[in-house]
Design a protein around this motif. Structure first.
Motif: not given
Length: 87
Positions: A1-8
């Protein structure tokens, strides 16, 4: 799941492996180096297995796992030492 925040994703890896190593490093500080090494090995195994189950293994994930394991191990030992000093 990608929150769109880099490095999360990497921060999740770091936090998970810190949480994995901290408790045993706190209760058994002499085992902390082995706990950290075992956790890093576990992270490596996860990354090697992932391509066989439709996911990609990433070296940066393993690096985040390793940093988290070291932080958790050091925090466990440090908190144990602090507890001993305060008693």
């Amino acid at each position: 799941q990608n929150s769109g925040v880099p490095g999360t994703d990497k921060s999740y890896h770091l936090l998970a492996f810190a949480a994995l190593t901290l408790p045993l490093s706190f209760t058994r500080p002499r085992l902390a180096p082995w706990v950290v090494l075992a956790a890093i090995g576990y992270g490596g195994a996860i990354e090697v297995i992932q391509p066989f189950v439709g996911r990609s293994g990433e070296v940066l994930d393993l690096m985040a796992d390793a940093v988290g394991a070291v932080i958790g191990g050091a925090a466990g030992v440090g908190l144990r030492w602090l507890r001993g000093r305060l008693q």
